[in-house]
Design a protein around this motif. Structure first.
Motif, PDB file in Angstrom:
ATOM      1  N   ALA A  54      94.501   3.014  21.194  1.00 17.94           N
ATOM      2  CA  ALA A  54      93.271   1.726  19.573  1.00 17.94           C
ATOM      3  C   ALA A  54      92.588   3.321  19.807  1.00 17.94           C
ATOM      4  O   ALA A  54      92.659   3.408  18.355  1.00 17.94           O
ATOM      5  CB  ALA A  54      92.281   0.822  20.518  1.00 17.94           C
ATOM      6  N   GLY A  55      92.300   4.064  21.000  1.00 21.31           N
ATOM      7  CA  GLY A  55      91.412   4.768  20.030  1.00 21.31           C
ATOM      8  C   GLY A  55      92.423   6.105  19.544  1.00 21.31           C
ATOM      9  O   GLY A  55      91.633   6.896  18.153  1.00 21.31           O
ATOM     10  N   MET A  56      93.918   6.122  19.765  1.00 21.98           N
ATOM     11  CA  MET A  56      94.544   7.348  18.853  1.00 21.98           C
ATOM     12  C   MET A  56      94.643   6.693  17.835  1.00 21.98           C
ATOM     13  O   MET A  56      94.840   7.026  16.514  1.00 21.98           O
ATOM     14  CB  MET A  56      95.987   7.676  19.592  1.00 21.98           C
ATOM     15  N   ALA A  57      94.598   5.171  17.405  1.00 25.57           N
ATOM     16  CA  ALA A  57      94.763   4.129  15.858  1.00 25.57           C
ATOM     17  C   ALA A  57      93.314   5.208  15.499  1.00 25.57           C
ATOM     18  O   ALA A  57      94.097   5.219  14.014  1.00 25.57           O
ATOM     19  CB  ALA A  57      94.839   3.538  16.574  1.00 25.57           C
ATOM     20  N   LEU A  58      92.302   5.064  15.982  1.00 26.61           N
ATOM     21  CA  LEU A  58      91.373   5.317  14.995  1.00 26.61           C
ATOM     22  C   LEU A  58      91.301   6.761  14.349  1.00 26.61           C
ATOM     23  O   LEU A  58      90.785   7.046  12.998  1.00 26.61           O
ATOM     24  CB  LEU A  58      90.143   4.477  16.146  1.00 26.61           C
ATOM     25  N   VAL A  59      92.080   7.451  15.264  1.00 28.17           N
ATOM     26  CA  VAL A  59      91.482   9.069  15.373  1.00 28.17           C
ATOM     27  C   VAL A  59      92.389   9.013  13.574  1.00 28.17           C
ATOM     28  O   VAL A  59      92.609   9.602  12.870  1.00 28.17           O
ATOM     29  CB  VAL A  59      92.380   9.714  16.120  1.00 28.17           C
ATOM     30  N   THR A  60      93.895   8.857  13.854  1.00 28.35           N
ATOM     31  CA  THR A  60      95.228   9.474  12.938  1.00 28.35           C
ATOM     32  C   THR A  60      94.898   7.575  12.261  1.00 28.35           C
ATOM     33  O   THR A  60      95.324   8.453  10.434  1.00 28.35           O
ATOM     34  CB  THR A  60      96.399   8.585  13.450  1.00 28.35           C
ATOM     35  N   GLY A  61      94.318   6.662  11.477  1.00 24.59           N
ATOM     36  CA  GLY A  61      93.730   6.121  10.773  1.00 24.59           C
ATOM     37  C   GLY A  61      94.852   4.880  10.535  1.00 24.59           C
ATOM     38  O   GLY A  61      95.162   4.274   9.430  1.00 24.59           O
ATOM     39  N   VAL A  62      95.841   4.821  11.532  1.00 18.88           N
ATOM     40  CA  VAL A  62      96.904   4.148  11.088  1.00 18.88           C
ATOM     41  C   VAL A  62      97.004   2.330  11.714  1.00 18.88           C
ATOM     42  O   VAL A  62      95.384   1.893  13.076  1.00 18.88           O
ATOM     43  CB  VAL A  62      98.006   4.441  12.450  1.00 18.88           C
ATOM     44  N   ALA A  66      83.093   9.555   5.242  1.00 21.50           N
ATOM     45  CA  ALA A  66      81.337   8.941   6.597  1.00 21.50           C
ATOM     46  C   ALA A  66      82.507   8.007   7.523  1.00 21.50           C
ATOM     47  O   ALA A  66      81.989   7.375   8.342  1.00 21.50           O
ATOM     48  CB  ALA A  66      80.648   7.908   5.384  1.00 21.50           C
ATOM     49  N   VAL A  67      83.445   6.791   6.654  1.00 21.89           N
ATOM     50  CA  VAL A  67      84.413   6.415   7.410  1.00 21.89           C
ATOM     51  C   VAL A  67      85.362   7.231   8.097  1.00 21.89           C
ATOM     52  O   VAL A  67      85.891   6.782   9.656  1.00 21.89           O
ATOM     53  CB  VAL A  67      85.109   5.402   6.336  1.00 21.89           C
ATOM     54  N   VAL A 123      93.713   0.501  10.991  1.00 21.79           N
ATOM     55  CA  VAL A 123      93.169   0.361  11.745  1.00 21.79           C
ATOM     56  C   VAL A 123      92.562  -1.030  11.932  1.00 21.79           C
ATOM     57  O   VAL A 123      91.436  -0.958  12.396  1.00 21.79           O
ATOM     58  CB  VAL A 123      91.945   0.960  10.786  1.00 21.79           C
ATOM     59  N   ARG A 124      92.713  -1.984  10.698  1.00 23.29           N
ATOM     60  CA  ARG A 124      92.058  -3.191  10.404  1.00 23.29           C
ATOM     61  C   ARG A 124      92.234  -4.296  11.689  1.00 23.29           C
ATOM     62  O   ARG A 124      91.266  -4.291  12.400  1.00 23.29           O
ATOM     63  CB  ARG A 124      92.359  -4.135   9.627  1.00 23.29           C
ATOM     64  N   PRO A 125      93.016  -4.008  11.680  1.00 21.76           N
ATOM     65  CA  PRO A 125      93.898  -5.253  13.143  1.00 21.76           C
ATOM     66  C   PRO A 125      92.949  -4.235  15.106  1.00 21.76           C
ATOM     67  O   PRO A 125      92.454  -4.712  15.130  1.00 21.76           O
ATOM     68  CB  PRO A 125      95.348  -5.257  13.029  1.00 21.76           C
ATOM     69  N   VAL A 126      93.365  -3.016  14.762  1.00 20.58           N
ATOM     70  CA  VAL A 126      93.002  -2.554  16.121  1.00 20.58           C
ATOM     71  C   VAL A 126      91.584  -2.530  16.021  1.00 20.58           C
ATOM     72  O   VAL A 126      91.008  -2.775  16.588  1.00 20.58           O
ATOM     73  CB  VAL A 126      93.290  -0.657  15.787  1.00 20.58           C
ATOM     74  N   ALA A 127      90.816  -2.399  14.750  1.00 20.58           N
ATOM     75  CA  ALA A 127      88.918  -2.347  14.798  1.00 20.58           C
ATOM     76  C   ALA A 127      88.803  -3.701  14.921  1.00 20.58           C
ATOM     77  O   ALA A 127      87.414  -3.876  16.054  1.00 20.58           O
ATOM     78  CB  ALA A 127      88.482  -2.049  13.298  1.00 20.58           C
ATOM     79  N   ALA A 128      89.251  -4.424  14.371  1.00 22.07           N
ATOM     80  CA  ALA A 128      89.414  -5.980  14.747  1.00 22.07           C
ATOM     81  C   ALA A 128      89.344  -6.565  16.427  1.00 22.07           C
ATOM     82  O   ALA A 128      88.380  -7.077  16.942  1.00 22.07           O
ATOM     83  CB  ALA A 128      89.701  -7.262  14.445  1.00 22.07           C
ATOM     84  N   SER A 129      90.291  -6.461  16.966  1.00 25.00           N
ATOM     85  CA  SER A 129      90.540  -6.304  17.941  1.00 25.00           C
ATOM     86  C   SER A 129      89.552  -5.323  19.671  1.00 25.00           C
ATOM     87  O   SER A 129      89.428  -6.259  20.250  1.00 25.00           O
ATOM     88  CB  SER A 129      92.657  -5.825  18.139  1.00 25.00           C
ATOM     89  N   LEU A 156      84.458  -1.574  10.299  1.00 20.18           N
ATOM     90  CA  LEU A 156      85.817  -0.765  10.070  1.00 20.18           C
ATOM     91  C   LEU A 156      86.963  -1.533   9.495  1.00 20.18           C
ATOM     92  O   LEU A 156      88.208  -1.583   9.243  1.00 20.18           O
ATOM     93  CB  LEU A 156      86.319  -0.035  10.879  1.00 20.18           C
ATOM     94  N   ALA A 157      87.670  -2.618  10.524  1.00 15.52           N
ATOM     95  CA  ALA A 157      87.996  -4.260  10.398  1.00 15.52           C
ATOM     96  C   ALA A 157      87.688  -4.390   8.813  1.00 15.52           C
ATOM     97  O   ALA A 157      88.866  -4.711   8.142  1.00 15.52           O
ATOM     98  CB  ALA A 157      87.560  -5.200  11.229  1.00 15.52           C
ATOM     99  N   ALA A 158      87.031  -4.683   7.956  1.00 10.91           N
ATOM    100  CA  ALA A 158      86.585  -5.235   6.780  1.00 10.91           C
ATOM    101  C   ALA A 158      87.633  -4.365   5.701  1.00 10.91           C
ATOM    102  O   ALA A 158      87.366  -4.379   5.107  1.00 10.91           O
ATOM    103  CB  ALA A 158      85.086  -5.450   7.125  1.00 10.91           C
TER     104      ALA A 158
END
Length: 120
Positions: free
Chosen positions: A55-63, A5-6, A65-71, A108-110
């Motif tokens: 940011a989109g690529m960071a979410l795709v790769t999972g790299v 799901a994540v 994720v916490r700081p990118v999702a917060a930003s 996602l950030a959490a």
């Protein structure tokens, strides 16, 4: 099931930002118009496009994720400003969607990337 799901959630949110990068790159005039209409420098479309892409690529790769999702949550909050037009129902829908996306990004950030992510 939770990790799947994540992953799906990350990919769906990433699709929005990757699509935004492609849209800004392919036809920057609409975003330039929004920026100019708000009195912001129109050249900001370039860092916005690059940020959407990264940011989109960071979410795709999972790299990261916490700081990118917060930003991204903050980015959604700031960009909602351009859509706060109470007399325009379409723009108000986009305004509310921006805040909903910010909420998903905060989740996602959490909770992070989950098991399905690239790791160093």
């Amino acid at each position: 099931m939770a990790d799947l799901a994540v992953l799906v959630g990350r990919l769906l949110i990433a699709a929005l930002f990757l699509g935004g990068a492609a849209q800004k790159l392919g036809d920057p005039e609409p975003v330039k118009g929004l920026l100019a209409g708000a009195g912001w420098p129109v050249w900001l479309w370039i860092p916005a496009m690059l940020y959407n892409l990264g940011a989109g690529m960071a979410l795709v790769t999972g790299v990261a994720v916490r700081p990118v999702a917060a930003s991204l949550a903050g980015y959604c909050a700031v960009t909602s400003y351009f859509h706060f037009l109470p007399d325009d129902p379409w723009q108000m829908t986009i305004f509310v969607k921006n805040w909903a996306i910010a909420g998903g990004c905060l989740v996602l950030a959490a909770h992070g990337a989950g098991r399905f992510a690239l790791r160093r």
